[in-house]
Design a protein around this motif. Structure first.
Motif, PDB file in Angstrom:
ATOM      1  N   ILE A 273      -5.401  -4.599  -5.732  1.00 52.10           N
ATOM      2  CA  ILE A 273      -6.131  -3.404  -5.809  1.00 52.10           C
ATOM      3  C   ILE A 273      -5.527  -2.485  -6.694  1.00 52.10           C
ATOM      4  O   ILE A 273      -4.105  -2.114  -6.284  1.00 52.10           O
ATOM      5  CB  ILE A 273      -6.228  -3.090  -4.327  1.00 52.10           C
ATOM      6  CG1 ILE A 273      -6.999  -4.084  -3.530  1.00 52.10           C
ATOM      7  CG2 ILE A 273      -6.971  -1.556  -4.352  1.00 52.10           C
ATOM      8  CD1 ILE A 273      -7.013  -3.666  -2.028  1.00 52.10           C
ATOM      9  N   ILE A 274      -6.188  -2.014  -7.837  1.00 51.90           N
ATOM     10  CA  ILE A 274      -5.756  -1.012  -8.719  1.00 51.90           C
ATOM     11  C   ILE A 274      -5.741   0.416  -8.073  1.00 51.90           C
ATOM     12  O   ILE A 274      -6.811   0.838  -7.652  1.00 51.90           O
ATOM     13  CB  ILE A 274      -6.064  -1.094  -9.870  1.00 51.90           C
ATOM     14  CG1 ILE A 274      -6.018  -2.257 -10.432  1.00 51.90           C
ATOM     15  CG2 ILE A 274      -5.658  -0.062 -10.948  1.00 51.90           C
ATOM     16  CD1 ILE A 274      -4.732  -3.064 -10.683  1.00 51.90           C
ATOM     17  N   LYS A 275      -4.695   1.020  -7.785  1.00 52.76           N
ATOM     18  CA  LYS A 275      -4.969   2.522  -7.381  1.00 52.76           C
ATOM     19  C   LYS A 275      -5.607   3.474  -8.462  1.00 52.76           C
ATOM     20  O   LYS A 275      -5.346   3.164  -9.495  1.00 52.76           O
ATOM     21  CB  LYS A 275      -3.685   3.060  -6.547  1.00 52.76           C
ATOM     22  CG  LYS A 275      -3.028   2.254  -5.551  1.00 52.76           C
ATOM     23  CD  LYS A 275      -1.909   2.953  -5.213  1.00 52.76           C
ATOM     24  CE  LYS A 275      -1.263   2.296  -3.720  1.00 52.76           C
ATOM     25  NZ  LYS A 275       0.049   2.945  -3.433  1.00 52.76           N
ATOM     26  N   ASN A 276      -6.318   4.433  -8.007  1.00 50.22           N
ATOM     27  CA  ASN A 276      -6.860   5.435  -8.674  1.00 50.22           C
ATOM     28  C   ASN A 276      -7.652   4.870 -10.031  1.00 50.22           C
ATOM     29  O   ASN A 276      -7.631   5.288 -11.100  1.00 50.22           O
ATOM     30  CB  ASN A 276      -5.706   6.536  -9.341  1.00 50.22           C
ATOM     31  CG  ASN A 276      -4.888   7.042  -8.126  1.00 50.22           C
ATOM     32  OD1 ASN A 276      -5.756   7.687  -7.212  1.00 50.22           O
ATOM     33  ND2 ASN A 276      -3.602   7.247  -8.591  1.00 50.22           N
ATOM     34  N   ALA A 277      -8.286   3.864  -9.632  1.00 43.58           N
ATOM     35  CA  ALA A 277      -9.351   3.169 -10.738  1.00 43.58           C
ATOM     36  C   ALA A 277     -10.414   2.771 -10.059  1.00 43.58           C
ATOM     37  O   ALA A 277     -10.625   2.697  -8.786  1.00 43.58           O
ATOM     38  CB  ALA A 277      -8.617   1.921 -11.223  1.00 43.58           C
ATOM     39  N   SER A 285      -6.962   1.831 -16.315  1.00 44.46           N
ATOM     40  CA  SER A 285      -5.670   1.231 -15.842  1.00 44.46           C
ATOM     41  C   SER A 285      -5.246   0.087 -16.969  1.00 44.46           C
ATOM     42  O   SER A 285      -4.944  -1.170 -16.062  1.00 44.46           O
ATOM     43  CB  SER A 285      -5.232   0.849 -14.497  1.00 44.46           C
ATOM     44  OG  SER A 285      -5.753   2.227 -13.626  1.00 44.46           O
ATOM     45  N   PRO A 286      -5.429   0.122 -18.079  1.00 41.96           N
ATOM     46  CA  PRO A 286      -5.190  -1.186 -18.849  1.00 41.96           C
ATOM     47  C   PRO A 286      -3.933  -2.043 -18.746  1.00 41.96           C
ATOM     48  O   PRO A 286      -3.755  -2.885 -19.025  1.00 41.96           O
ATOM     49  CB  PRO A 286      -5.547  -0.687 -20.422  1.00 41.96           C
ATOM     50  CG  PRO A 286      -5.384   0.863 -20.375  1.00 41.96           C
ATOM     51  CD  PRO A 286      -5.703   1.337 -18.920  1.00 41.96           C
ATOM     52  N   ASP A 287      -2.906  -0.973 -18.649  1.00 40.98           N
ATOM     53  CA  ASP A 287      -1.497  -1.487 -18.817  1.00 40.98           C
ATOM     54  C   ASP A 287      -1.445  -2.292 -17.353  1.00 40.98           C
ATOM     55  O   ASP A 287      -0.595  -3.361 -17.595  1.00 40.98           O
ATOM     56  CB  ASP A 287      -0.424  -0.340 -18.711  1.00 40.98           C
ATOM     57  CG  ASP A 287      -0.363   0.416 -20.042  1.00 40.98           C
ATOM     58  OD1 ASP A 287      -0.818  -0.186 -20.943  1.00 40.98           O
ATOM     59  OD2 ASP A 287       0.117   1.401 -20.040  1.00 40.98           O
ATOM     60  N   GLU A 288      -1.785  -1.819 -16.139  1.00 41.84           N
ATOM     61  CA  GLU A 288      -1.630  -2.620 -15.096  1.00 41.84           C
ATOM     62  C   GLU A 288      -2.404  -3.961 -15.111  1.00 41.84           C
ATOM     63  O   GLU A 288      -2.066  -5.239 -14.748  1.00 41.84           O
ATOM     64  CB  GLU A 288      -2.285  -1.806 -13.860  1.00 41.84           C
ATOM     65  CG  GLU A 288      -2.191  -2.375 -12.533  1.00 41.84           C
ATOM     66  CD  GLU A 288      -0.643  -2.556 -11.881  1.00 41.84           C
ATOM     67  OE1 GLU A 288      -0.372  -3.245 -11.033  1.00 41.84           O
ATOM     68  OE2 GLU A 288       0.257  -2.047 -12.900  1.00 41.84           O
TER      69      GLU A 288
END
Length: 299
Positions: A273-277, A285-288
């Motif tokens: 789960i990507i936070k703040n996306a 959040s491309p880097d993540e």
């Protein structure tokens, strides 16, 4: 006599200045009409600079798929197929992924049918037909073993339910016609509110012309199929290991659906789960996203 010569010079100066201004205004207006198209060309150049080339693959006498493919395939690199989501094309949706991923993988990036330069005369609009054409195209390119990174195509009744809460038919949002429609689509996709409110209408209209007016009828038919088809209550369980990536502020597919999908896929799946996306985590959040893909596929 001297007075006459002075007026002739002034007249010549004014007429020359007006001609130059007219030419400049026309040049500016022409440039304004093609800013997004120019940016699209820049993105194509960027893909080429990442070692990719465009190629068209004829599947039969009705269907042609367009791909961006790695120029020199290396057998010491794994192969990654990148499938864009509904409503866009790879140039715009993978702008933040293609550079880092091209250094680690042999990339094969298709335009799905009726997006970008892919087209079919077939009347079939199902997601299954899209998948079969993609697999057929990869086979013709000699690609038989690969990993897949894919975003946002499908969802069936979940997508329809979320979009219908807005009080608009889903196809009006998924295939926008006006700048405000496009802003609504982007705001639904992003965690950040009013992400494109600062963009002037003329640029939004150019983007709509580039991305949605081409094959608009077919795109609407694709959207209607996804919305209207009955949900498959017997979804297969994928045997391959699967990484599920979800934005914690997804307004299109709520987070609860991520856990439901993971339970369905079972022990072969992993949820990140990507936070703040939001729904467009690949843009926010491309880097993540890149880190997760590199880690998962390489392992």
């Amino acid at each position: 006599m001297e007075s006459k010569n002075v007026w002739q010079l002034i007249s010549l100066y004014l007429s020359t200045t007006l001609a130059l201004l007219r030419h400049l205004v026309l040049h500016i207006l022409t440039f304004n009409q093609s800013i997004i198209k120019f940016m699209d060309s820049i993105l194509s150049f960027y893909f080429r600079s990442c070692g990719l080339s465009p190629i068209a693959v004829d599947l039969d006498d009705q269907t042609t798929l367009h791909f961006w493919v790695t120029n020199h395939r290396r057998f010491d690199k794994p192969t990654l197929v990148m499938v864009h989501g509904y409503g866009g094309n790879p140039l715009w949706q993978f702008i933040y992924q293609v550079g880092p991923l091209s250094r680690r993988f042999n990339l094969f990036i298709p335009d799905l049918l009726f997006f970008g330069k892919s087209y079919s005369k077939s009347p079939i609009r199902s997601d299954l037909f899209q998948a079969k054409c993609l697999l057929n195209g990869l086979g013709k390119l000699g690609v038989d073993r690969f990993s897949v990174y894919a975003i946002s195509y499908g969802g069936d009744e979940q997508r329809a339910a979320q979009l219908s809460e807005i009080g608009r038919h889903p196809s009006e949002i998924l295939v926008p016609k006006k700048p405000d429609d496009l802003r609504l689509l982007v705001n639904l996709s992003m965690c950040k509110e009013n992400a494109l409110n600062w963009v002037p209408d003329f640029l939004m209209r150019q983007f709509i012309t580039l991305m949605y007016d081409h094959c608009r009828k077919e795109k609407i038919e694709l959207a209607n199929y996804l919305v209207e088809k009955k949900a498959d209550t017997n979804l297969p369980v994928i045997s391959q290991e699967t990484l599920i990536i979800w934005g914690d502020h997804d307004k299109v597919f709520p987070l609860e659906l991520a856990y439901k999908l993971q339970r369905h896929l079972g022990s072969n799946s992993r949820l990140e789960i990507i936070k703040n996306a939001g729904h467009a985590a690949n843009m926010e959040s491309p880097d993540e996203i890149n880190r997760l893909i590199l880690s998962f596929v390489s392992s």
